[in-house]
Scaffold this motif. Structure first.
Motif, mmCIF file in Angstrom:
data_model
loop_
_atom_site.group_PDB
_atom_site.id
_atom_site.type_symbol
_atom_site.label_atom_id
_atom_site.label_comp_id
_atom_site.label_asym_id
_atom_site.label_seq_id
_atom_site.Cartn_x
_atom_site.Cartn_y
_atom_site.Cartn_z
ATOM 1 N N ALA A 170 -30.525 81.176 5.233
ATOM 2 C CA ALA A 170 -30.948 82.554 4.989
ATOM 3 C C ALA A 170 -29.761 83.467 4.689
ATOM 4 N N PRO B 257 -31.940 76.893 9.249
ATOM 5 C CA PRO B 257 -32.670 77.978 8.586
ATOM 6 C C PRO B 257 -31.870 79.281 8.515
ATOM 7 N N ARG B 258 -31.175 79.604 9.587
ATOM 8 C CA ARG B 258 -30.432 80.863 9.580
ATOM 9 C C ARG B 258 -29.260 80.830 8.616
ATOM 10 N N PRO C 69 -30.651 87.223 9.617
ATOM 11 C CA PRO C 69 -29.963 85.922 9.548
ATOM 12 C C PRO C 69 -28.596 85.939 10.214
#
Lengths: 247, 321
Positions: A71, A67-68, A99
């Protein structure tokens, strides 16, 4: 360097569709209420589970990215624009660095500068006008320097002056090489300011291409069920709309 | 260091030293017999426990308000405090409370059960609404079982023990409770610290937070663990102490930059300070029997809550939040 949908479908909301977007372009997603515009945008941001197919970033399934990491590539600007706590403009914008896990003051400053918010950096967000807040929320996304900016109706709550101002910021962002994809309700804005328009109708892709083609009178009449025609010259088009049957 | 932290770090040691001398008997080293024993065995552990319990409740309140993006959230809403209390009530019911270690252990077991249930119901999706509803359901279920236990108490003595214990107090606590609560509370606050960036991301709402890399399930796990450790250990050594988790983040917020991450440590310090001062106050009050700490804090807390609601209704929420 690409973002797109590969046979991407969301149960009940979006029929499987494939489309690739280009960096450095402003793409508008248009369509009537419930057509699946916001759904497509959220799926491209990796925020909803797909029923079939996948969102693809640089040839790879978006789901395979942390996810990071995702992002860092894709900045997403939701429609509601809520801010739960009355933080300062600077702190709001610095959220865009989450992020990366840093506060990179120079990036935050650059984003504030780019959107003309330098003088307002220490004001609480509750004291901002609607136009200033919209700029601050966009600055938050830009502070993360994403390669893609996905904005869900960023112009919806703004007056025509602020709409033009925010559009010019988005155009600058695209000119710097970022891919801008936004949901737009105002077809005239899409016609005059987008490089490319996607039209969705009841979860299906109805048109895709240059604004003059994708938003041609025939498409508008069929998809929105109105009688309409474009007035003005390219770049300064205005949509004249009449209720169905009145022409 | 933020303004709030600096201020609290000045106030807390002062209040701490003062509280060692304050009580039904004001200590005077030259006059009071056994002054050192009173301090070392009674007042020092009690003061430490007040700070520990308050720190846990304050930080838990700050984290929960950040998570729910709601200034009216209180860690008690999530069923962990009632779960811990139910565990303690069970130990009274079965008569185990006579053994000093068993009551807190039962309470911790109750808190763990509530945490497990919360994670089981809400954990799959990570959704905030389901999480809150699950917590409230567990809270009312635990409350119902507690009422059942009281109404079916084996004897009048057990009933009065239960009711008194539930009111929350730090009377007659010893080093044993300090050793139990201190590491658990510290671990809980560490969980909130781990969650701080995700709580900041939630300022912009759930979708924006997820788009910035926040993983709802991971955040929820940190919070369940954090609230379980802080509030669970707090209830296990002191009973139910309400309103600290609600009030403290409010008192502290105006002195911070209002980001949830900036609120956790000052709320821990201020929570410790509030419970310490309140506990010293109930010791000093010239009443026949000592006013229970839980009651005293609720007496302050309920009017404060009302004031808060009225202030928000008048539309001054912007300044408050």
């Amino acid at each position: 360097m690409s973002l797109g949908a590969d046979n991407l479908g969301i149960r009940g909301r979006l029929e499987p569709l494939s489309v690739m977007f280009e960096e450095g372009q402003v793409t508008a997603i248009c369509g009537p209420n419930g057509a699946g515009k916001s759904t497509l945008l959220a799926a491209l941001a990796g925020l909803i589970e797909t029923a079939s197919g996948k969102a693809v970033l640089d040839g790879e399934d978006l789901k395979n990215r942390l996810p990071r990491e995702r992002a860092q590539h894709i900045g997403y600007l939701p429609q509601d624009g809520e801010t739960a706590w009355d933080v300062s403009v600077r702190n709001l914008v610095s959220l865009g660095r989450l992020p990366y896990g840093d506060e990179a003051p120079e990036m935050v400053d650059a984003a504030l500068e780019a959107l003309g918010l330098k003088a307002h950096a220490n004001r609480p967000v509750s004291t901002l006008s609607g136009g200033e807040k919209a700029r601050a929320l966009l600055a938050r996304v830009l502070a993360g320097q994403p390669r893609w900016v996905l904005a869900d109706e960023p112009l919806a709550a703004l007056d025509i002056g602020h709409q033009q101002a925010l559009l010019s910021y988005l155009r600058q962002t695209a000119a710097a090489g970022t891919g801008v994809i936004m949901v737009l309700h105002d077809l005239s804005l899409a016609m005059n300011h987008a490089d490319r328009v996607l039209v969705l109708d009841r979860g299906k892709l109805a048109a895709d291409g240059a604004p003059e083609n994708a938003l041609a009178t025939g498409v508008v009449e069929r998809v929105w069920n109105v009688s309409a025609n474009w007035a003005g010259s390219p770049g300064e088009r205005a949509l004249m709309v009449r209720p169905p049957g009145s022409a | 260091m933020s303004r709030a932290n600096a201020m609290l770090l000045l106030l807390l040691p002062g209040a701490f030293v003062l509280s060692l001398f304050a009580g039904r008997v004001w200590l005077d080293f030259s006059a009071t017999p056994n002054a050192m024993v009173i301090i070392a065995e009674l007042r020092l552990p009690r003061a430490l426990l007040a700070v520990i319990v308050g720190a846990g409740l304050g930080s838990a309140g700050a984290a929960m308000q950040g998570y729910l993006r709601n200034p009216l959230a209180d860690p008690g809403l999530f069923g962990i405090a009632p779960g811990a209390a139910l565990g303690a009530v069970a130990s009274f019911w079965f008569g185990y409370a006579a053994s000093a270690w068993l009551l807190p252990l039962f309470a911790l077991a109750g808190a763990s059960a509530a945490m497990g249930l919360l994670a089981l119901i809400a954990g799959r999706t990570g959704g905030i609404a389901l999480f809150t509803l699950a917590g409230m359901m567990i809270a009312s279920l635990a409350g119902a079982f507690m009422s059942l236990a009281i109404s079916l108490a084996p004897n009048a003595f057990a009933m009065s023990e239960i009711v008194t214990w539930l009111m929350g107090a730090l009377t007659d606590r010893s080093w044993r409770e300090v050793y139990l609560a201190a590491p658990l509370t510290a671990a809980g606050i560490a969980c909130f610290w781990m969650a701080r960036k995700d709580l900041d991301a939630l300022i912009l709402g759930d979708a924006a937070a997820r788009s910035m890399g926040m993983r709802p399930g991971v955040l929820q796990a940190w919070l369940i663990a954090g609230v379980g450790l802080t509030v669970g250990s707090g209830v296990s050594v002191a009973g139910i102490i309400g309103f600290v988790g609600l009030i403290v983040p409010h008192l502290v917020r105006p002195f911070t930059d209002r980001r949830p991450s900036s609120l956790i440590i000052p709320s821990a310090l201020a929570g410790g300070l509030l419970v310490l001062v309140a506990d010293s106050a109930v010791r000093i009050l010239p009443l026949v029997t000592e006013l229970r700490l839980g009651i005293a804090l609720s007496l302050i807390g309920a009017p404060f809550f009302l004031w808060l609601l009225l202030k928000m209704r008048r539309g001054h929420a912007g300044g408050m939040l």
